[in-house]
Design a protein around this motif. Structure first.
Motif, PDB file in Angstrom:
ATOM      1  N   ILE A  36      20.029  -1.014 -27.774  1.00  0.00           N
ATOM      2  CA  ILE A  36      21.164  -0.306 -27.068  1.00  0.00           C
ATOM      3  C   ILE A  36      21.898   0.764 -28.324  1.00  0.00           C
ATOM      4  CG2 ILE A  36      21.555  -2.283 -25.500  1.00  0.00           C
ATOM      5  CD1 ILE A  36      24.278  -2.972 -27.339  1.00  0.00           C
ATOM      6  N   ASP A  37      22.346   1.663 -27.953  1.00  0.00           N
ATOM      7  CA  ASP A  37      23.064   2.559 -28.547  1.00  0.00           C
ATOM      8  C   ASP A  37      24.830   2.508 -28.372  1.00  0.00           C
ATOM      9  OD1 ASP A  37      20.730   3.769 -29.492  1.00  0.00           O
ATOM     10  OD2 ASP A  37      20.422   5.223 -27.739  1.00  0.00           O
ATOM     11  N   ILE A  38      25.431   2.632 -29.450  1.00  0.00           N
ATOM     12  CA  ILE A  38      26.803   2.647 -29.413  1.00  0.00           C
ATOM     13  C   ILE A  38      27.226   3.439 -30.029  1.00  0.00           C
ATOM     14  CG2 ILE A  38      28.751   1.297 -30.271  1.00  0.00           C
ATOM     15  CD1 ILE A  38      27.059  -1.556 -30.060  1.00  0.00           C
ATOM     16  N   ALA A  39      28.380   4.386 -29.670  1.00  0.00           N
ATOM     17  CA  ALA A  39      29.052   5.496 -30.390  1.00  0.00           C
ATOM     18  C   ALA A  39      30.598   5.050 -30.376  1.00  0.00           C
ATOM     19  CB  ALA A  39      28.777   6.661 -29.312  1.00  0.00           C
ATOM     20  N   ALA A  40      31.309   5.461 -31.366  1.00  0.00           N
ATOM     21  CA  ALA A  40      32.686   5.641 -31.340  1.00  0.00           C
ATOM     22  C   ALA A  40      33.092   7.017 -31.431  1.00  0.00           C
ATOM     23  CB  ALA A  40      33.060   4.808 -32.601  1.00  0.00           C
ATOM     24  N   ARG A  41      33.737   7.316 -30.331  1.00  0.00           N
ATOM     25  CA  ARG A  41      34.175   8.812 -29.991  1.00  0.00           C
ATOM     26  C   ARG A  41      35.479   9.037 -30.316  1.00  0.00           C
ATOM     27  NH1 ARG A  41      29.438  10.454 -27.971  1.00  0.00           N
ATOM     28  NH2 ARG A  41      28.182   9.191 -26.765  1.00  0.00           N
ATOM     29  N   PRO A  42      35.878   9.955 -31.119  1.00  0.00           N
ATOM     30  CA  PRO A  42      37.378  10.056 -31.555  1.00  0.00           C
ATOM     31  C   PRO A  42      37.840  10.769 -30.427  1.00  0.00           C
ATOM     32  CG  PRO A  42      35.915  11.649 -32.856  1.00  0.00           C
ATOM     33  CD  PRO A  42      35.020  10.709 -32.154  1.00  0.00           C
ATOM     34  N   ARG A  43      39.433  10.625 -30.356  1.00  0.00           N
ATOM     35  CA  ARG A  43      40.114  11.441 -29.495  1.00  0.00           C
ATOM     36  C   ARG A  43      40.603  12.645 -29.941  1.00  0.00           C
ATOM     37  NH1 ARG A  43      42.029   8.635 -24.730  1.00  0.00           N
ATOM     38  NH2 ARG A  43      40.391   7.315 -23.929  1.00  0.00           N
ATOM     39  N   ARG A  44      40.579  12.545 -31.356  1.00  0.00           N
ATOM     40  CA  ARG A  44      41.183  13.712 -32.320  1.00  0.00           C
ATOM     41  C   ARG A  44      40.343  14.922 -32.327  1.00  0.00           C
ATOM     42  NH1 ARG A  44      42.689  12.370 -38.369  1.00  0.00           N
ATOM     43  NH2 ARG A  44      44.175  10.681 -37.012  1.00  0.00           N
ATOM     44  N   ALA A  45      40.610  15.931 -31.743  1.00  0.00           N
ATOM     45  CA  ALA A  45      40.081  17.123 -31.927  1.00  0.00           C
ATOM     46  C   ALA A  45      39.314  17.533 -33.363  1.00  0.00           C
ATOM     47  CB  ALA A  45      40.683  18.547 -31.529  1.00  0.00           C
ATOM     48  N   GLY A  46      38.165  17.914 -33.379  1.00  0.00           N
ATOM     49  CA  GLY A  46      37.479  18.052 -34.560  1.00  0.00           C
ATOM     50  C   GLY A  46      36.961  16.985 -35.305  1.00  0.00           C
ATOM     51  N   ALA A  47      37.344  15.677 -34.861  1.00  0.00           N
ATOM     52  CA  ALA A  47      36.650  14.582 -35.518  1.00  0.00           C
ATOM     53  C   ALA A  47      35.154  14.142 -35.210  1.00  0.00           C
ATOM     54  CB  ALA A  47      37.619  13.416 -35.547  1.00  0.00           C
ATOM     55  N   GLN A  48      34.434  13.887 -36.242  1.00  0.00           N
ATOM     56  CA  GLN A  48      32.944  13.202 -35.699  1.00  0.00           C
ATOM     57  C   GLN A  48      33.012  12.015 -35.044  1.00  0.00           C
ATOM     58  OE1 GLN A  48      30.314  15.802 -35.926  1.00  0.00           O
ATOM     59  NE2 GLN A  48      32.177  17.111 -36.075  1.00  0.00           N
ATOM     60  N   SER A  49      32.045  11.862 -34.264  1.00  0.00           N
ATOM     61  CA  SER A  49      31.628  10.658 -33.809  1.00  0.00           C
ATOM     62  C   SER A  49      30.826   9.866 -34.706  1.00  0.00           C
ATOM     63  CB  SER A  49      31.010  10.706 -32.302  1.00  0.00           C
ATOM     64  OG  SER A  49      31.893  11.384 -31.446  1.00  0.00           O
ATOM     65  N   THR A  50      30.950   8.499 -34.720  1.00  0.00           N
ATOM     66  CA  THR A  50      29.810   7.775 -35.302  1.00  0.00           C
ATOM     67  C   THR A  50      29.089   6.927 -34.439  1.00  0.00           C
ATOM     68  OG1 THR A  50      31.369   5.748 -35.349  1.00  0.00           O
ATOM     69  CG2 THR A  50      31.409   7.462 -37.223  1.00  0.00           C
ATOM     70  N   PHE A  51      27.670   6.737 -34.880  1.00  0.00           N
ATOM     71  CA  PHE A  51      26.742   6.175 -33.840  1.00  0.00           C
ATOM     72  C   PHE A  51      26.031   5.170 -34.589  1.00  0.00           C
ATOM     73  CE2 PHE A  51      27.217  10.701 -32.870  1.00  0.00           C
ATOM     74  CZ  PHE A  51      27.364  10.819 -31.600  1.00  0.00           C
ATOM     75  N   GLU A  52      25.351   4.260 -33.747  1.00  0.00           N
ATOM     76  CA  GLU A  52      24.576   3.097 -34.237  1.00  0.00           C
ATOM     77  C   GLU A  52      23.600   2.761 -33.134  1.00  0.00           C
ATOM     78  OE1 GLU A  52      23.114   0.517 -37.058  1.00  0.00           O
ATOM     79  OE2 GLU A  52      24.871   2.186 -37.356  1.00  0.00           O
TER      80      GLU A  52
END
Length: 226
Positions: free
Chosen positions: A49-65
């Motif tokens: 399964i793929d998990i992403a942490a998606r920021p609400r702050r504009a310009g911030a990068q998501s992290t993935f696993e």
């Protein structure tokens, strides 16, 4: 792997030199997760399964696993973020908790906390919505399904599907226990189905329905005329 420290600051560019700007970095927070099966699930958990942490702050990068077992570790983006779990077809997220609290579709900010516990409960009792679209341009039309409550217009609960040559569509894995609206449109721009302004425009014409866990529902629609 080594996690670099992160620092952010909002600046206004107006053609003048910026003086006296100090940027303090800090180590980002990290998540330590476990994937478990819901009660009653008898088959093996999916291989990945793929998990992403998606920021609400504009310009911030998501992290993935990409998780291939039943545990994972990943850095969290700075500031508030939402967790997005992408399970394969036939599986759905029953619950998602972070630090013991429900984190489904909620914005979370763990600051620099390390190893914050995350539990993902997967179920194979998925919902199944299908039907036929009638009207002009029914073949190749787009069906958009979204909650009637605009406060939950998040990616996980807003789904779209294109009809086949006979005007048929199918959407699997909508989260149950929600009051939904469905509309069919002849054309759809990329990303438009998650645009709040677009959803507000079509909301009055939506066909209302709800879904129970493991429910298979048939819902026929007509293409909205521009």
């Amino acid at each position: 792997s080594t996690i670099a420290e992160i620092g952010t600051a909002a600046v206004t560019v107006n053609g003048s030199d910026i003086e006296g700007l100090t940027l303090t970095t800090e180590r980002p927070g990290t998540l330590r997760g476990t994937i478990v099966a819901d009660a009653g699930v008898k088959r093996r958990l999916p291989d990945r399964i793929d998990i992403a942490a998606r920021p609400r702050r504009a310009g911030a990068q998501s992290t993935f696993e990409s998780v291939t077992g039943t545990s994972f570790e990943m850095p969290a983006p700075p500031g508030p973020f939402t967790l997005d779990v992408d399970a394969p077809e036939g599986w759905d997220v029953k619950s998602l908790t972070l630090g013991g609290f429900d984190a489904t579709d909620l914005a979370i900010d763990i600051a620099g906390e390390q190893n914050v516990p995350v539990t993902v409960v997967l179920t194979d009792r998925t919902t199944d919505l299908s039907g036929t679209v009638a009207g002009v341009n029914a073949a190749g039309a787009y069906v958009i399904v979204f909650p009637s409550d605009s406060g939950t217009w998040t990616t996980r609960r807003v789904r779209s599907a294109q009809t086949d040559a006979r005007g048929r569509y199918r959407i699997v894995g909508l989260p149950p226990g929600e009051k939904y609206l469905a509309v069919a449109v002849g054309d759809l721009d990329e990303g438009q189905e998650t645009d709040p302004e677009f959803l507000q425009q079509v909301q009055p014409a939506g066909s209302a329905f709800d879904l129970r866990a493991d429910e298979k529902r048939v819902l026929d629609l007509k293409v909205l005329q521009p």
